[in-house]
Design an enzyme around this catalytic site. Structure first.
Site: not given
Ligand code: PMP
Length: 309
Positions: A156
């Protein structure tokens, strides 16, 4: 709605006004940071705030940090303790969004990952609804998802969110609520900041973790819930036109929760309203994140009744 007053910054919880970085900061100049989005949910009956899957979020942050060659002096448990302390100092009695961010903190010119200091900050703000409720109208973006060999979506990384922002704003300016982004090979990756699920003939389908997606924690939660409910789940590549023909499509993410998609590229999805499999999963998810489902209570960390360090 309360305003946030504190941040964890340079090793201590400080007033938010003191949590400032220089314009010369390497991570600010080159997008070399990694971050998380975590939510805490208020349970009014118990008068308790629960942080959802905090350990998994911090383990993902540490994995993202490894990709950018960051050596952080904290374990996932350390970061969890700091977060609980920050939330107690804030005294929130409402839903909260927590943002940890680690970044190359040296103040010098030069694009690189090596031989730079890094630092970590955490702040938490009252949560505001991220996507419209009731049903999302989405478009397939003209922007493609970043590739693992360009900027890995699995980590991320702050700089990678230019890709998400381009897609999101294109959709917004075209009158849609959200973007669905394809890979370079033309298959479905995810939303701008959410993972994607569809239902075909009663089976829940989602792109695999090798499709240039973020390995979402809500995605993982939904897969676990579906298995517990006896709903068949398959992780496999998804074609664009499968979206049009699906009985149901929905997005998942920490900020978005479980959000139904009712229209894609001006084609109505299923009956044009939240479908039955989505609704079952969403209703269960909404209860369990507030600690209201004993079976999933281990995912919820209480903020106020937990012993202080
Ligand atoms: N894809 C992206 C590109 C994101 O930024 C997020 C948000 N964190 C998600 C998917 C969903 O991930 P999560 O369920 O861990 O928040």
């Amino acid at each position: 709605m309360a305003k946030n007053r504190f941040a964890f910054f340079r090793g201590a919880i400080r007033p938010i006004e003191e949590a400032k970085i220089s314009v010369m900061t390497s991570g600010f100049n080159y997008g070399t940071g990694v971050f998380e989005g975590i939510r805490a949910f208020w349970n009014a009956e118990e008068q308790e705030l629960f942080v959802f899957r905090m350990r998994e979020h911090y383990l993902r942050l540490l994995r993202s940090a490894r990709v950018l060659l960051m050596d952080l002096p904290y374990s996932a448990d350390d970061l969890g303790q700091i977060t609980l302390e920050l939330l107690r100092r804030e005294g929130y009695r409402e839903d909260v969004y927590i943002r940890p961010i680690a970044y190359k903190s040296s103040e010098e010119i030069g694009v690189r990952l090596h031989n730079l200091e890094c630092d970590l900050a955490i702040f938490a703000v009252p949560f505001q609804a991220y996507l419209p409720e009731g049903g999302i109208r989405a478009m397939v973006s003209s922007w493609r998802r970043v590739e693992d060999n360009a900027i890995p979506a699995r980590a991320k990384i702050t700089g990678a969110y230019v890709n998400s922002a381009l897609a999101k704003t294109e959709a917004y300016l075209a009158g849609f609520d959200e973007a669905i982004v394809l890979n370079e090979d033309g298959q479905v990756a995810e939303g701008s900041a959410e993972n994607l699920f569809l239902v075909r003939e009663g089976t829940l389908i989602t792109p695999p973790i090798t499709a240039n997606i973020l390995e979402g924690i809500t995605r993982d939660t939904v897969i676990a819930l579906a298995r517990d409910l006896g709903i068949p789940v398959v992780e496999r590549p998804v074609d664009r036109t499968e979206l049009y023909l699906a009985e149901e499509v929905f997005l998942t993410g920490t900020a978005a929760g479980l959000a139904p998609v009712v229209e894609i590229d001006r084609r109505r999805i299923g009956a044009g309203k939240p479908g039955p499999i989505f609704t079952r999963l969403r209703d269960l998810y909404e209860r369990l994140v507030r600690g209201k489902e004993p079976r999933y209570r281990a995912w919820c960390t209480p903020v106020y009744s937990a012993p202080a360090r």
